[in-house]
Scaffold this active site. Structure first.
Site, PDB file in Angstrom:
ATOM      1  CB  CYS A 433       7.633   5.541   0.701  1.00 40.27           C
ATOM      2  SG  CYS A 433       5.931   5.053   0.944  1.00 40.27           S
ATOM      3  CD  GLU A 435       7.575  10.149   1.441  1.00 33.40           C
ATOM      4  OE1 GLU A 435       7.856   8.935   1.261  1.00 33.40           O
ATOM      5  OE2 GLU A 435       6.743  10.528   2.264  1.00 33.40           O
TER       6      GLU A 435
END
Lengths: 791, 309
Positions: A433, A435
């Site tokens: 997402c 990271e």
């Protein structure tokens, strides 16, 4: 006239057909990329690893069912007689090649330009009877303990595949032939039998791309023989040439590069038996650009055809969702996957790296209107105005950005905190997402360990016991009614917080150890530096940057709860601890006035309030600095902090007791670094300031933050400029990543049905700004109508 | 320490409609006009209003218990504050659910300044700043005289949103301290102006002329209210007035009528004169925009109208 919902547009007939085909899961009996299991046929064989799914609580109940069903459904793969004499890694490499060669289906869809159909597998673990027994014992013992921790609402953990950026750049540069040469050269320098065995596994793995090439060349040849249409014949001929070459040979054109990428990428998913979650491309607009540029200059590629190729490439990634095609509606899609691509961002001198391919890919994203591959845009202080404008217009069109925005300066600072040198950190890229990791040499286990921070509050108020079951879970920190100062309480709270975090790290390290010992992945390791040089598998710690990320869930809920106790029980003495505990135990039933006091009389994070923000900052600082001191013994992977709450803020809602911030048991926790739903009363600028004050420079993973706006905020040029200025300011004083919602009439209608859930929904009308749920019903209807007219 | 205070009823951050960039808008209480279409009825008087928030109310009765004058009446439509109410605010402070909203607070220059400076980074990046609106901000001129220079010190761009109905002395003293003026022109015909806003427009037009000569940057706002200000005659007259007296105006905003405020009237138990007024039609708005071009001002924006009719 209604708001125009974002939909696919401007697609060629071929691409439109391919896209529609993807969306017809129930109709396309001829092709579904569902999970196919493969076994050695030996009675002890296992094909399912629970620690790969340790962070998906929804499937815990089905673990044994999945394990045995997959085994029963598995197709037998004939392995050579001396199979178990080889090292585990060699067996895995060999088995994978056998599956690719003789078992995994290969199909080319009508009109496709990029091929590679099946990649969802459940591969045998290839362990001998003794190893299997040990592995099963260790795994299921671990799983039982982890499941217990989850059921108590502490968190969850696993050793999760994907969630990294393989060195695709290297593949494009030297092909697997070049990689094989690297392996051979390394082998020549090695003497130890153990390392040689591993290097041999790597060598075997370099043949996997050759095998897949042969398979697809055969399929295409077969199609060519039957194809009558001259245009398609031409395409198929070109494709035959392409798949025969790449990715073993390095690509020579844009089309070859895309095909090379897709083959390489899908084989990682097949090898890890993990359908795409988090397996990411990194800065694809950068490393693909030379191919694009050269082909355009040579005149062998047009922008239009490049886009069509990209559309085809894009569609392939969504077939990962066939994995759950039979589960739930919408083809089972829960948008879980996150094969992330990163666009734009800064270079080594802070210069902007937006190029023509960046802009082309943005067009592709807008037109194709699909979930995967998920895009992130890296924004920094020198971001090109053209890019920002395009971004803003896409956000406007899509009722919410189809992408997440990553902010370079803050992200890089936090990556430096984990040890990335300044001269390298500019090339970071997110996975999954948002990271943050490095590219091609990094496995940071970005979803491996998820911790419910709010649980620490509950435990500190109950002498370490879980409130629902009375079970002694954490250390004994005393009867809270005996706390005479807020320092007494804080001491107990931080002790419980340490416990929860430490316990989940223990479990994460345990899973990491099991995977390290029994579960090598040589194919992927070929593409992660420095596995070849170290002759060490990526699951054994071969990566240059190796971390296990601890994602904190429920930060704002925890912070506001601690704030409420400090302020209302100790500072202002508005309520007693006794009263509070009783109310919490009874989930506020009969204690409505006290609940309102908790909700309204204590400061809340998200309002630029020094008291509340200070406590949130302290909590962040405390646990993020604690985890980075610890490593996993088996692999040396260091723990690091992040705030990606996935959907755990909902899963842990019933498992977390009522909270001193006024939240009753069962109500969702806060997510990411967002404030608790509805408590932001000072507007968006205050929210940004609060997030900025958390001190995210000690959170290398980055933090998820969502903000909602009314579409009229972007209604014209002038306002788009204001929005861009808002983003620039966020980059300066806010967090590391932002996800933007544009509220649509549907949401407004829902708000009418459930106003309590939408208290912070601001409706912007020219010259006037109002909380939607506080307006009279006629006005609400009026606004819905008006939103539908898109003022 | 500066003890000068102002009565305000809202500090709105992230304002995008009150001048350039991202701004914080301070809504000041009190207004010499009483336009039938007033968007912010709570700004009309200096009075502090109490409003019952039914959605938040949990019915505990704490307010009624604490009221020293028994001024709270519980009805089916919510709590009514009787004429015995002296706005001591005890009920509001006692309510655990924040269900009694106090509209109107007194704030010092220092406190307001501190609040306004919180969003400096947003102003800086967007070319924004602070806007004083209301009500009529110039009614509390002493406060403005104190705070405007201090905002300037901090390089904060200041905008005054005014109806212009104030003595020329005060107007000419305060306005030059700002960097931009949002000036309302509603009705050219004086009789209609009296009828619909309660006052003559003579002073407003006079101040407008001075403003035009002053060289201070101006944006003109024209509320387009169906049946009241939206006739071609009115707009043409205003256009010609602007051409003559405010030729250097940077832009003109034609603001279509909206009734979001209807709820506020209800809460304040005031009659809403413009109930059932329809929205401005797109065709009307475009026509009026065309007519406004006679002002010679190049940038004319329109907003808040029904599309497709």
């Amino acid at each position: 006239m209604t708001v125009k919902m974002w939909e696919a547009g401007n697609l060629s007939p071929r691409v439109k057909r391919l896209r529609d085909e993807y969306w017809s899961f129930y109709e396309r009996e001829y092709y579904r990329n569902e999970c196919l299991a493969y076994t050695t046929g030996d009675p002890w064989d296992e094909v399912y690893a629970p620690y790969n799914w340790g962070v998906v609580p929804e499937v815990f109940l089905f673990t044994q069912i999945t394990r045995h069903t997959m085994k029963a459904m598995a197709e037998k793969v004939e392995v050579p007689p001396d199979f178990y004499r080889l090292s585990i890694a060699e067996r895995r490499a060999l088995f994978f090649n056998l599956v690719l060669e003789k078992h995994l289906p290969a199909q080319v869809l009508e009109g496709e330009l990029i091929v590679g159909s099946h990649f969802n597998t459940a591969l045998s673990k290839n362990l001998d009877p003794k190893e299997t027994a040990q592995w099963v014992k260790a795994t299921y013992r671990w799983f039982k303990r982890m499941n217990e921790a989850h059921n108590l609402g502490l968190g969850n953990t696993g050793a999760i595949p994907g969630h990294l950026i393989p060195n695709y750049r290297k593949v494009l540069k030297i092909g697997f032939r070049g990689i094989a040469e690297q392996v051979a050269e390394r082998m020549a320098r090695e003497k130890s039998p153990e390392k040689l065995a591993y290097l041999n596994a790597l060598k075997i793995s370099t043949e996997a791309p050759l095998i897949i090439s042969r398979r697809y060349a055969k399929v295409i040849l077969g199609l060519l023989e039957k194809e009558m249409d001259p245009e398609r014949r031409d395409e198929l001929s070109r494709m035959l040439e392409i798949v025969s070459r790449v990715p073993y040979e390095k690509p020579r054109s844009f089309w070859e590069a895309l095909q090379a990428l897709w083959f390489t990428h899908m084989l990682v998913m097949a090898a890890e038996s993990y359908p795409g979650a988090g397996l990411s491309y990194g800065r694809i607009d950068q490393y693909l650009y030379p191919f694009y540029k050269e082909d355009l200059e040579k005149g062998v590629l047009t922008r239009e055809f490049a886009k069509e190729l990209l559309h085809c490439f894009w569609i392939k990634h969504n077939y990962a969702y066939d994995y759950q095609g039979r589960v739930a509606r919408n083809q089972g899609i829960n948008s879980g996957f996150g094969q992330l691509i990163t666009l734009s961002g800064c270079g080594p001198q802070g210069e902007d790296l937006t190029n023509d391919l960046t802009m082309l890919m943005l067009e592709v994203i807008e037109e194709i209107n699909l979930l995967e591959p998920k895009p992130n845009i890296r924004v920094h202080r020198n971001s090109s105005p053209e890019l920002l404008k395009k971004m803003a217009s896409m956000i406007k069109k899509a009722q919410g950005a189809p992408f997440l925005i990553n902010f370079d300066e803050i992200s890089m600072k936090a990556m430096e905190f984990q040890g990335v040198p300044r001269q390298e950190v500019w090339d970071y890229a997110p996975v999954g997402c948002l990271e943050n990791t490095m590219q091609g040499n990094d496995r940071s286990g970005t979803v491996d360990c998820n911790v419910n921070l709010a649980k620490a509050v509950e435990l500190s108020l109950n002498d370490g016991k879980d409130m629902a079951t009375g079970k002694q879970v954490g250390p004994r920190t005393g009867d809270p009614r005996q706390f005479s100062t807020k320092e007494d309480f804080l001491k107990a709270f931080y002790r419980q917080l340490d416990f929860v975090v430490d316990h989940l790290m223990d479990l994460a390290a345990e899973a990491d150890g099991i995977r390290c010992r029994y579960d090598p992945i040589p194919y992927l390791s070929l593409m992660v530096d420095d596995c070849i040089e170290k002759a060490l598998d990526v699951n054994r710690g071969g990566a240059v940057y190796k971390f296990i990320t601890v994602e904190g869930v429920g930060l704002a809920t925890a912070a506001d709860s601690v704030t409420a106790i400090c302020k209302l029980v100790f500072d202002d003495q508005v309520i007693t601890m006794e009263q509070l505990l009783k109310a919490l135990q009874e989930d506020f039933k009969g204690h409505e006035v006290l609940q309102q006091i908790l909700i309204n009389r204590a400061p809340k994070y998200g309002n630029n309030d020094p008291y509340a923000d200070g406590i949130a900052r302290d909590i962040n600082s405390h646990w993020s600095k604690r985890v980075i001191q610890r490593t996993s013994p088996a692999t040396g992977r260091r723990f690091r902090a992040g705030y990606l709450s996935w959907n755990y803020w909902i899963s842990y809602a019933p498992l977390t007791a009522s909270m001193p911030d006024g939240r009753p048991r069962g109500q969702a926790l806060s997510n990411g670094v967002c404030c608790v739903n509805g408590v932001d009363r000072k507007g968006a600028t205050a929210v940004v300031a609060s997030v900025g004050r958390l001190g995210l420079e000690t959170v290398p993973n980055g933090a998820s933050h969502t903000m909602s706006f009314n579409p009229s905020f972007l209604r014209d040029e002038e306002h788009i400029e204001k929005f861009i200025a808002f983003l620039k300011t966020y980059n300066e004083i806010g967090g590391s990543a932002l996800q933007i919602n544009m509220i649509d009439p549907e949401t407004l209608r829902k708000a009418l049905e459930n106003p309590a859930d939408y208290t912070n929904l601001l409706v912007r009308v020219t010259g006037y700004n109002a909380y939607f749920v506080h307006l009279g019903p006629e006005v609400q209807q009026e606004i819905i109508r008006r939103e539908a007219h898109a003022i | 320490m500066n003890r000068v205070t102002a009565k305000i009823f809202n500090i709105q951050t992230m304002s995008t409609e009150d001048g350039p960039g991202i701004r914080t808008t301070v809504f000041m209480k009190g207004c010499p006009l009483a336009c039938l279409w007033c968007q912010n009825p709570e700004g009309l008087s200096m009075k502090i209003h109490l409003v019952h928030h039914r959605l938040r109310c949990i019915g505990c009765g704490t307010c009624r218990e604490n009221c020293p004058r028994g001024a709270l009446i519980f009805t089916e439509q919510g709590i009514v504050f009787s004429s015995d109410c002296r706005t001591c605010l005890t009920c509001a402070k006692a309510c655990p659910a924040n269900a009694i909203r106090v509209i109107g607070e007194e704030i010092t220059v220092d406190d307001l300044l501190a609040r306004l400076l919180q969003d400096l980074p947003f102003y800086r990046n967007s070319g924004g700043g602070v806007t004083f609106s209301g009500g009529e901000c110039l009614l509390q001129q002493q406060f403005l005289l104190d705070i405007l220079p201090r905002l300037k010190e901090k390089d904060v761009h200041v905008c005054l949103d005014t109806c212009g109905y104030i003595s020329p002395e005060i107007f000419r003293e305060v306005v030059p301290l700002a960097q931009l003026v949002l000036y309302d022109l509603k009705l050219f015909d004086d009789e209609k102006h009296r009828l619909y806003t309660g006052v003559s427009n003579k002073l407003i037009l006079e101040n407008a002329c001075w403003l035009g000569r002053s060289g201070i940057p101006v944006w003109i706002r024209v509320p387009i209210i169906p049946g009241y200000t939206d006739d071609e005659e009115n707009i043409e007259a205003l256009a010609l007035f602007i051409k003559k007296n405010l030729p250097a105006a940077q832009r003109i905003d034609l603001l279509g009528y909206n009734d979001i405020c209807a709820g506020d009237y209800e809460k304040l138990r005031m009659d809403y004169p413009l109930k059932d007024t329809p929205r401005v039609k797109e065709s009307t708005m475009m026509n009026l925009r065309r007519i406004m071009e006679q002002s010679g001002v190049k940038e004319i924006t329109v907003s808040n109208f029904e599309k497709g009719v």
